[in-house]
Design a protein around this motif. Structure first.
Motif, PDB file in Angstrom:
ATOM      1  N   LEU A  52       0.833  -1.202   0.000  1.00 34.58           N
ATOM      2  CA  LEU A  52       0.000   0.000   0.000  1.00 34.58           C
ATOM      3  C   LEU A  52       0.874   1.262   0.000  1.00 34.58           C
ATOM      4  CD1 LEU A  52      -2.838  -1.065   2.479  1.00 34.58           C
ATOM      5  CD2 LEU A  52      -2.965  -0.857  -0.018  1.00 34.58           C
ATOM      6  N   ILE A  53       2.002   1.197   0.686  1.00 38.25           N
ATOM      7  CA  ILE A  53       2.943   2.327   0.649  1.00 38.25           C
ATOM      8  C   ILE A  53       3.486   2.499  -0.767  1.00 38.25           C
ATOM      9  CG2 ILE A  53       5.221   3.100   1.420  1.00 38.25           C
ATOM     10  CD1 ILE A  53       4.607   1.859   4.148  1.00 38.25           C
ATOM     11  N   ALA A  54       3.790   1.376  -1.430  1.00 35.44           N
ATOM     12  CA  ALA A  54       4.274   1.434  -2.810  1.00 35.44           C
ATOM     13  C   ALA A  54       3.232   2.051  -3.725  1.00 35.44           C
ATOM     14  CB  ALA A  54       4.632   0.025  -3.291  1.00 35.44           C
ATOM     15  N   GLN A  55       1.953   1.707  -3.506  1.00 36.36           N
ATOM     16  CA  GLN A  55       0.875   2.304  -4.284  1.00 36.36           C
ATOM     17  C   GLN A  55       0.833   3.813  -4.086  1.00 36.36           C
ATOM     18  OE1 GLN A  55      -1.355   1.064  -6.451  1.00 36.36           O
ATOM     19  NE2 GLN A  55      -2.571   2.931  -6.676  1.00 36.36           N
ATOM     20  N   ALA A  56       0.981   4.255  -2.841  1.00 35.50           N
ATOM     21  CA  ALA A  56       0.934   5.681  -2.527  1.00 35.50           C
ATOM     22  C   ALA A  56       2.106   6.435  -3.161  1.00 35.50           C
ATOM     23  CB  ALA A  56       0.936   5.886  -1.016  1.00 35.50           C
ATOM     24  N   ILE A  57       3.253   5.789  -3.262  1.00 37.39           N
ATOM     25  CA  ILE A  57       4.450   6.450  -3.792  1.00 37.39           C
ATOM     26  C   ILE A  57       4.490   6.426  -5.313  1.00 37.39           C
ATOM     27  CG2 ILE A  57       6.980   6.364  -3.907  1.00 37.39           C
ATOM     28  CD1 ILE A  57       6.947   5.255  -1.049  1.00 37.39           C
ATOM     29  N   PHE A  58       4.199   5.270  -5.912  1.00 35.27           N
ATOM     30  CA  PHE A  58       4.424   5.091  -7.340  1.00 35.27           C
ATOM     31  C   PHE A  58       3.169   5.202  -8.205  1.00 35.27           C
ATOM     32  CE2 PHE A  58       7.786   2.607  -5.190  1.00 35.27           C
ATOM     33  CZ  PHE A  58       8.894   3.273  -5.698  1.00 35.27           C
ATOM     34  N   LYS A  59       1.986   5.080  -7.611  1.00 37.84           N
ATOM     35  CA  LYS A  59       0.767   5.098  -8.410  1.00 37.84           C
ATOM     36  C   LYS A  59      -0.265   6.037  -7.799  1.00 37.84           C
ATOM     37  CE  LYS A  59       1.299   0.677 -10.746  1.00 37.84           C
ATOM     38  NZ  LYS A  59       0.588  -0.508 -11.263  1.00 37.84           N
ATOM     39  N   ASP A  60      -1.536   5.860  -8.156  1.00 35.49           N
ATOM     40  CA  ASP A  60      -2.615   6.733  -7.709  1.00 35.49           C
ATOM     41  C   ASP A  60      -2.971   6.430  -6.262  1.00 35.49           C
ATOM     42  OD1 ASP A  60      -4.816   8.308  -7.370  1.00 35.49           O
ATOM     43  OD2 ASP A  60      -6.123   7.158  -8.722  1.00 35.49           O
ATOM     44  N   GLN A  61      -2.560   7.290  -5.342  1.00 38.82           N
ATOM     45  CA  GLN A  61      -2.821   7.039  -3.935  1.00 38.82           C
ATOM     46  C   GLN A  61      -4.300   7.194  -3.587  1.00 38.82           C
ATOM     47  OE1 GLN A  61      -1.600  10.419  -1.192  1.00 38.82           O
ATOM     48  NE2 GLN A  61      -0.236  10.796  -2.938  1.00 38.82           N
ATOM     49  N   GLY A  62      -5.061   7.866  -4.438  1.00 37.30           N
ATOM     50  CA  GLY A  62      -6.481   8.023  -4.186  1.00 37.30           C
ATOM     51  C   GLY A  62      -7.244   6.710  -4.213  1.00 37.30           C
ATOM     52  N   GLN A  63      -6.702   5.708  -4.935  1.00 37.23           N
ATOM     53  CA  GLN A  63      -7.373   4.418  -5.024  1.00 37.23           C
ATOM     54  C   GLN A  63      -7.301   3.613  -3.733  1.00 37.23           C
ATOM     55  OE1 GLN A  63      -6.831   1.753  -8.216  1.00 37.23           O
ATOM     56  NE2 GLN A  63      -6.795   3.309  -9.811  1.00 37.23           N
ATOM     57  N   ILE A  64      -6.380   3.971  -2.861  1.00 41.59           N
ATOM     58  CA  ILE A  64      -6.164   3.175  -1.648  1.00 41.59           C
ATOM     59  C   ILE A  64      -7.437   3.084  -0.817  1.00 41.59           C
ATOM     60  CG2 ILE A  64      -4.906   3.066   0.544  1.00 41.59           C
ATOM     61  CD1 ILE A  64      -2.496   4.224  -0.895  1.00 41.59           C
ATOM     62  N   PHE A  65      -8.168   4.187  -0.705  1.00 42.91           N
ATOM     63  CA  PHE A  65      -9.396   4.174   0.093  1.00 42.91           C
ATOM     64  C   PHE A  65     -10.656   4.187  -0.778  1.00 42.91           C
ATOM     65  CE2 PHE A  65      -6.161   5.992   2.912  1.00 42.91           C
ATOM     66  CZ  PHE A  65      -6.275   5.123   3.982  1.00 42.91           C
ATOM     67  N   LYS A  66     -10.483   4.454  -2.060  1.00 41.12           N
ATOM     68  CA  LYS A  66     -11.623   4.437  -2.968  1.00 41.12           C
ATOM     69  C   LYS A  66     -12.262   3.060  -3.044  1.00 41.12           C
ATOM     70  CE  LYS A  66     -12.894   5.466  -7.765  1.00 41.12           C
ATOM     71  NZ  LYS A  66     -12.378   5.883  -9.102  1.00 41.12           N
ATOM     72  N   ARG A  72     -20.332  -3.197  -2.578  1.00 44.82           N
ATOM     73  CA  ARG A  72     -20.047  -4.389  -3.377  1.00 44.82           C
ATOM     74  C   ARG A  72     -18.543  -4.644  -3.454  1.00 44.82           C
ATOM     75  NH1 ARG A  72     -21.228  -4.007  -9.677  1.00 44.82           N
ATOM     76  NH2 ARG A  72     -19.630  -2.407  -9.332  1.00 44.82           N
ATOM     77  N   ASP A  73     -17.769  -3.597  -3.703  1.00 41.66           N
ATOM     78  CA  ASP A  73     -16.311  -3.745  -3.788  1.00 41.66           C
ATOM     79  C   ASP A  73     -15.718  -4.124  -2.436  1.00 41.66           C
ATOM     80  OD1 ASP A  73     -16.347  -3.038  -6.480  1.00 41.66           O
ATOM     81  OD2 ASP A  73     -16.140  -0.905  -6.028  1.00 41.66           O
ATOM     82  N   ALA A  74     -16.220  -3.498  -1.373  1.00 40.25           N
ATOM     83  CA  ALA A  74     -15.706  -3.770  -0.034  1.00 40.25           C
ATOM     84  C   ALA A  74     -15.971  -5.220   0.365  1.00 40.25           C
ATOM     85  CB  ALA A  74     -16.334  -2.822   0.980  1.00 40.25           C
ATOM     86  N   LEU A 182      -9.790  -6.434 -10.041  1.00 39.08           N
ATOM     87  CA  LEU A 182      -8.641  -6.015 -10.840  1.00 39.08           C
ATOM     88  C   LEU A 182      -9.060  -5.205 -12.055  1.00 39.08           C
ATOM     89  CD1 LEU A 182      -6.389  -9.208 -10.715  1.00 39.08           C
ATOM     90  CD2 LEU A 182      -6.120  -7.072  -9.444  1.00 39.08           C
ATOM     91  N   LYS A 183     -10.325  -5.317 -12.458  1.00 38.28           N
ATOM     92  CA  LYS A 183     -10.828  -4.505 -13.566  1.00 38.28           C
ATOM     93  C   LYS A 183     -11.094  -3.064 -13.142  1.00 38.28           C
ATOM     94  CE  LYS A 183     -12.989  -8.018 -16.498  1.00 38.28           C
ATOM     95  NZ  LYS A 183     -12.360  -7.558 -17.752  1.00 38.28           N
ATOM     96  N   ARG A 184     -11.226  -2.852 -11.835  1.00 42.05           N
ATOM     97  CA  ARG A 184     -11.614  -1.528 -11.344  1.00 42.05           C
ATOM     98  C   ARG A 184     -10.507  -0.805 -10.570  1.00 42.05           C
ATOM     99  NH1 ARG A 184     -16.703  -0.054 -10.589  1.00 42.05           N
ATOM    100  NH2 ARG A 184     -16.394   0.531  -8.410  1.00 42.05           N
ATOM    101  N   PHE A 185      -9.556  -1.575 -10.024  1.00 42.37           N
ATOM    102  CA  PHE A 185      -8.541  -0.956  -9.166  1.00 42.37           C
ATOM    103  C   PHE A 185      -7.148  -1.497  -9.492  1.00 42.37           C
ATOM    104  CE2 PHE A 185     -12.534  -1.254  -6.789  1.00 42.37           C
ATOM    105  CZ  PHE A 185     -12.757   0.079  -6.491  1.00 42.37           C
ATOM    106  N   ASP A 186      -6.123  -0.701  -9.144  1.00 38.57           N
ATOM    107  CA  ASP A 186      -4.752  -1.141  -9.341  1.00 38.57           C
ATOM    108  C   ASP A 186      -4.479  -2.404  -8.537  1.00 38.57           C
ATOM    109  OD1 ASP A 186      -4.179   0.966 -11.008  1.00 38.57           O
ATOM    110  OD2 ASP A 186      -3.316   2.232  -9.427  1.00 38.57           O
ATOM    111  N   SER A 187      -3.649  -3.259  -9.098  1.00 41.53           N
ATOM    112  CA  SER A 187      -3.360  -4.541  -8.457  1.00 41.53           C
ATOM    113  C   SER A 187      -2.699  -4.363  -7.092  1.00 41.53           C
ATOM    114  CB  SER A 187      -2.476  -5.385  -9.367  1.00 41.53           C
ATOM    115  OG  SER A 187      -1.295  -4.679  -9.698  1.00 41.53           O
ATOM    116  N   LEU A 188      -1.871  -3.337  -6.949  1.00 35.22           N
ATOM    117  CA  LEU A 188      -1.214  -3.104  -5.663  1.00 35.22           C
ATOM    118  C   LEU A 188      -2.228  -2.792  -4.570  1.00 35.22           C
ATOM    119  CD1 LEU A 188       1.969  -1.016  -6.577  1.00 35.22           C
ATOM    120  CD2 LEU A 188       1.857  -3.379  -5.796  1.00 35.22           C
ATOM    121  N   VAL A 189      -3.292  -2.080  -4.918  1.00 33.61           N
ATOM    122  CA  VAL A 189      -4.341  -1.762  -3.947  1.00 33.61           C
ATOM    123  C   VAL A 189      -5.072  -3.032  -3.516  1.00 33.61           C
ATOM    124  CG1 VAL A 189      -6.510  -0.527  -3.579  1.00 33.61           C
ATOM    125  CG2 VAL A 189      -4.663   0.561  -4.861  1.00 33.61           C
TER     126      VAL A 189
END
Length: 315
Positions: A52-66, A72-74, A182-189
């Motif tokens: 999750l730290i890697a996601q925040a640094i290298f990709k869209d950190q907004g997806q972490i809590f989105k 349904r996603d949760a 995986l169709k909706r969110f980054d794999s790291l998230v």
């Protein structure tokens, strides 16, 4: 483009190699007194946080809590984390504990056969010649691997076999159930949260801080760092990232390095005995995985789309 593909090849080869080595290192940890539940909870919690730290640094950190905004996603993430991630991690480690990393990894890689059976039973795909060859190779390989060619006695302890087969089942579920996320969110998230939630869940049974400090020697800590950083975090990250520049066929083919690495490391480094028929069984299972990768076709891609739709409808 060629440079990106080369990076993809290096990522999947590295990730698969790390997976294989990680399993062997885990076997060494168990021999030094580390408990299965503690290793699973510790590696998942730490690796999940790091992803999750890697996601925040290298990709869209907004997806972490989105990912938590829609019920349904949760819900799907929770099921994936507890049944898929925790299931596959615990059963795999338990199989290593009862047997060895080589057998555990090879049994886990029977998951494609289990997926074939599930898809066929659900009527999502017709049973083909490729499916028949795959199942024959898998069953023949498993027979020789587990019995060393003799029905009088198993060459592998029964608990290791049962945990290994359960690992294959949970890996099949893990592979299929996560598709919509995986169709909706980054794999790291997805993988990061799944690891963290799975680790926190098993922490109720065996928390990371509840450990016999006498077993935490210098060697143990080195093996532990390798399992967490290389065998868990980087292995998952590199393998998933390779899908950005390689086809699924190429990734799955190169992923066969994992069981091969596990077998070689277990036999050459840990000096686990392997009989002639067990080597034959190992070869047949590796041939099965390569055959699956080489025989990937458009029809199977269409079948996977049907599988995805069925999973969404079921949930």
């Amino acid at each position: 483009m060629k440079n990106k593909r080369m990076i993809g090849f290096l990522l999947v080869v590295s990730g698969s190699f790390f997976w294989g080595i990680g399993g062997t290192m885990a076997q060494q940890l168990f021999s030094l007194g580390i408990e299965v539940s503690w290793l699973v909870s510790t590696r998942l919690v730490i690796a999940g946080i790091l992803l999750l730290i890697a996601q925040a640094i290298f990709k869209d950190q907004g997806q972490i809590f989105k990912i938590w905004r829609e019920r349904r996603d949760a819900f799907r993430l929770l099921v994936f984390a507890i049944v898929g991630m925790l299931g596959v991690q615990y059963t795999y480690m338990a199989s290593i504990k009862e047997g060895n990393a080589a057998v555990a990894t090879l049994l886990q890689y029977l998951a494609p056969v289990m997926i074939i059976i599930w898809v066929t039973v659900r009527g999502l795909s017709k049973f083909t010649k490729k499916d028949a060859v795959t199942i024959v190779l898998a069953l023949s390989g498993s027979f020789f691997l587990l019995t060393n060619g003799s029905l009088s006695a198993f060459a592998v302890p029964l608990p290791a076999i049962l945990w290994g087969l359960l690992s294959g089942v949970t890996l099949a579920f893990y592979t299929l159930y996560v598709i919509p996320l995986l169709k909706r969110f980054d794999s790291l998230v997805v993988v990061g949260w799944a690891m963290l939630l799975a680790g926190l869940t098993i922490s109720f049974v065996q928390p990371p801080w509840d450990v016999d400090v006498s077993v935490l020697t210098g060697a143990t800590l080195v093996y532990l760092v390798i399992v967490i950083i290389f065998g868990t975090m980087l292995a998952f990250w590199f393998y998933i990232e390779s899908l950005q520049t390689l086809t699924a066929k190429e990734t799955s083919l190169l992923g066969n390095i994992e069981p091969l690495t596990a077998v070689l490391a277990t036999v050459l480094w840990l000096k686990e005995p392997f009989g002639g028929f067990q080597w034959l069984g190992t070869s047949l299972i590796l041939v099965m995985m390569i055959y699956i990768a080489l025989k990937a076709d458009r029809q199977k891609d269409e079948d996977l789309d049907k599988v995805e739709d069925a999973i969404v409808e079921d949930n």
